[in-house]
Design a protein around this motif. Structure first.
Motif, PDB file in Angstrom:
ATOM      1  N   VAL A 217       0.839  -1.198   0.000  1.00 44.32           N
ATOM      2  CA  VAL A 217       0.000   0.000   0.000  1.00 44.32           C
ATOM      3  C   VAL A 217       0.874   1.248   0.000  1.00 44.32           C
ATOM      4  O   VAL A 217       0.628   2.200  -0.747  1.00 44.32           O
ATOM      5  N   ALA A 218       1.919   1.260   0.828  1.00 38.99           N
ATOM      6  CA  ALA A 218       2.817   2.416   0.905  1.00 38.99           C
ATOM      7  C   ALA A 218       3.488   2.682  -0.434  1.00 38.99           C
ATOM      8  O   ALA A 218       3.608   3.835  -0.872  1.00 38.99           O
ATOM      9  N   GLU A 219       3.928   1.630  -1.102  1.00 41.69           N
ATOM     10  CA  GLU A 219       4.579   1.804  -2.399  1.00 41.69           C
ATOM     11  C   GLU A 219       3.602   2.352  -3.435  1.00 41.69           C
ATOM     12  O   GLU A 219       3.968   3.177  -4.283  1.00 41.69           O
ATOM     13  N   ALA A 220       2.346   1.908  -3.367  1.00 42.85           N
ATOM     14  CA  ALA A 220       1.336   2.417  -4.291  1.00 42.85           C
ATOM     15  C   ALA A 220       1.054   3.889  -4.029  1.00 42.85           C
ATOM     16  O   ALA A 220       0.896   4.683  -4.968  1.00 42.85           O
ATOM     17  N   VAL A 221       1.004   4.284  -2.752  1.00 39.05           N
ATOM     18  CA  VAL A 221       0.844   5.704  -2.411  1.00 39.05           C
ATOM     19  C   VAL A 221       2.010   6.502  -2.972  1.00 39.05           C
ATOM     20  O   VAL A 221       1.845   7.597  -3.513  1.00 39.05           O
ATOM     21  N   GLY A 222       3.207   5.928  -2.882  1.00 30.88           N
ATOM     22  CA  GLY A 222       4.395   6.590  -3.406  1.00 30.88           C
ATOM     23  C   GLY A 222       4.350   6.792  -4.901  1.00 30.88           C
ATOM     24  O   GLY A 222       4.964   7.732  -5.428  1.00 30.88           O
ATOM     25  N   ARG A 223       3.638   5.933  -5.603  1.00 31.12           N
ATOM     26  CA  ARG A 223       3.485   6.087  -7.059  1.00 31.12           C
ATOM     27  C   ARG A 223       2.384   7.087  -7.405  1.00 31.12           C
ATOM     28  O   ARG A 223       2.147   7.349  -8.577  1.00 31.12           O
ATOM     29  N   GLY A 224       1.690   7.588  -6.371  1.00 29.90           N
ATOM     30  CA  GLY A 224       0.629   8.558  -6.610  1.00 29.90           C
ATOM     31  C   GLY A 224      -0.726   7.941  -6.868  1.00 29.90           C
ATOM     32  O   GLY A 224      -1.653   8.624  -7.319  1.00 29.90           O
ATOM     33  N   ALA A 225      -0.882   6.651  -6.574  1.00 27.31           N
ATOM     34  CA  ALA A 225      -2.161   5.975  -6.817  1.00 27.31           C
ATOM     35  C   ALA A 225      -3.211   6.451  -5.814  1.00 27.31           C
ATOM     36  O   ALA A 225      -2.913   6.700  -4.644  1.00 27.31           O
ATOM     37  N   SER A 226      -4.443   6.571  -6.281  1.00 24.79           N
ATOM     38  CA  SER A 226      -5.549   6.938  -5.403  1.00 24.79           C
ATOM     39  C   SER A 226      -6.004   5.714  -4.613  1.00 24.79           C
ATOM     40  O   SER A 226      -5.601   4.576  -4.913  1.00 24.79           O
ATOM     41  N   ASN A 227      -6.869   5.926  -3.625  1.00 25.24           N
ATOM     42  CA  ASN A 227      -7.399   4.794  -2.856  1.00 25.24           C
ATOM     43  C   ASN A 227      -8.118   3.807  -3.762  1.00 25.24           C
ATOM     44  O   ASN A 227      -7.972   2.590  -3.608  1.00 25.24           O
ATOM     45  N   ALA A 228      -8.897   4.321  -4.708  1.00 20.72           N
ATOM     46  CA  ALA A 228      -9.631   3.432  -5.611  1.00 20.72           C
ATOM     47  C   ALA A 228      -8.672   2.628  -6.487  1.00 20.72           C
ATOM     48  O   ALA A 228      -8.891   1.431  -6.738  1.00 20.72           O
ATOM     49  N   GLU A 229      -7.614   3.284  -6.969  1.00 22.63           N
ATOM     50  CA  GLU A 229      -6.640   2.575  -7.807  1.00 22.63           C
ATOM     51  C   GLU A 229      -5.897   1.508  -7.017  1.00 22.63           C
ATOM     52  O   GLU A 229      -5.650   0.405  -7.503  1.00 22.63           O
ATOM     53  N   ILE A 230      -5.548   1.827  -5.767  1.00 26.50           N
ATOM     54  CA  ILE A 230      -4.867   0.840  -4.919  1.00 26.50           C
ATOM     55  C   ILE A 230      -5.797  -0.340  -4.643  1.00 26.50           C
ATOM     56  O   ILE A 230      -5.374  -1.508  -4.669  1.00 26.50           O
ATOM     57  N   ALA A 231      -7.064  -0.051  -4.383  1.00 25.10           N
ATOM     58  CA  ALA A 231      -8.036  -1.111  -4.126  1.00 25.10           C
ATOM     59  C   ALA A 231      -8.123  -2.063  -5.309  1.00 25.10           C
ATOM     60  O   ALA A 231      -8.135  -3.293  -5.131  1.00 25.10           O
TER      61      ALA A 231
END
Length: 215
Positions: A163-177
């Motif tokens: 999750v942290a790495e996805a946040v670092g890529r700028g992904a939104s909550n919906a995209e991470i989900a």
């Protein structure tokens, strides 16, 4: 309905922002303040979800006001909206916990989008600010930042790290989900736990940390 407090020493700017936001059906301007000294009282009285904060004000600037505001229990989100884009302003604002940093020449529709995003826990930086942050991160001290970031991220579980790495890529909550096959609510819970565990204030700080770890 997202409640918004506008903090700016220019009455015309406050009026313009109020007019922009009044054209939406989900954002409500609940009050205004003309100086950073008025912010805490206004927040206590009006309970905004998001504060639009100018930097240059006569008695207490917006950066000091943001730092004080974000130390409150359950503080509102802060978007710094300014004409000044110096690196020291940007970094101080983000370290203080601002969830967004926009220039005043940002188109009205983008300001509205930023308020909605930050209210939902998503960071929002103007493209100019993003480029400056990337340039700053690319400067000296990379090894020390990378080591510190790796040490902090090492405290996370494998799922939290994803999750942290996805946040670092700028992904939104919906995209991470969608990427990690979990609900948006679960993503939000993971992000909240990560921030608490690592002593971070918001997703912007987590994104910078993840960027440092991969630099």
């Amino acid at each position: 309905m997202t409640r918004v407090l506008i903090v700016d020493d220019d009455a015309l700017v406050r009026a313009g922002l109020t007019m922009i936001l009044s054209g939406t059906d989900d954002l409500q301007v609940v009050g205004e303040a003309a100086d950073g000294t008025e912010v805490n009282a206004a927040v206590s009285a009006l309970a905004p979800d998001v504060v639009l904060m100018d930097i240059r004000m006569p008695r207490l600037d917006g950066l000091a006001a943001t730092e004080a505001l974000r130390r409150r229990p359950n503080p509102p989100e802060v978007i710094v909206l300014t004409t000044f884009d110096a690196d020291e302003y940007i970094l101080r604002a983000l370290r203080a916990g601002a969830g967004g940093f926009l220039l005043k020449d940002t188109p009205p529709a983008e300001i509205v989008r930023a308020i909605r995003a930050v209210a939902d826990g998503e960071p929002m930086l103007s493209p100019t600010i993003t480029r400056q942050l990337i340039a700053h991160v690319a400067e000296g001290g990379v090894d020390a930042r990378k080591a510190r970031a790796a040490e902090l991220l090492g405290q996370l579980s494998p799922r939290e790290l994803e999750v942290a790495e996805a946040v670092g890529r700028g992904a939104s909550n919906a995209e991470i989900a969608g990427e990690l096959f979990m609900s948006v609510a679960t993503v939000k819970a993971h992000v909240s736990r990560i921030l608490t565990r690592l002593g971070l204030n918001n997703r912007v700080q987590l994104a910078l940390l993840a960027h440092d770890a991969g630099s």
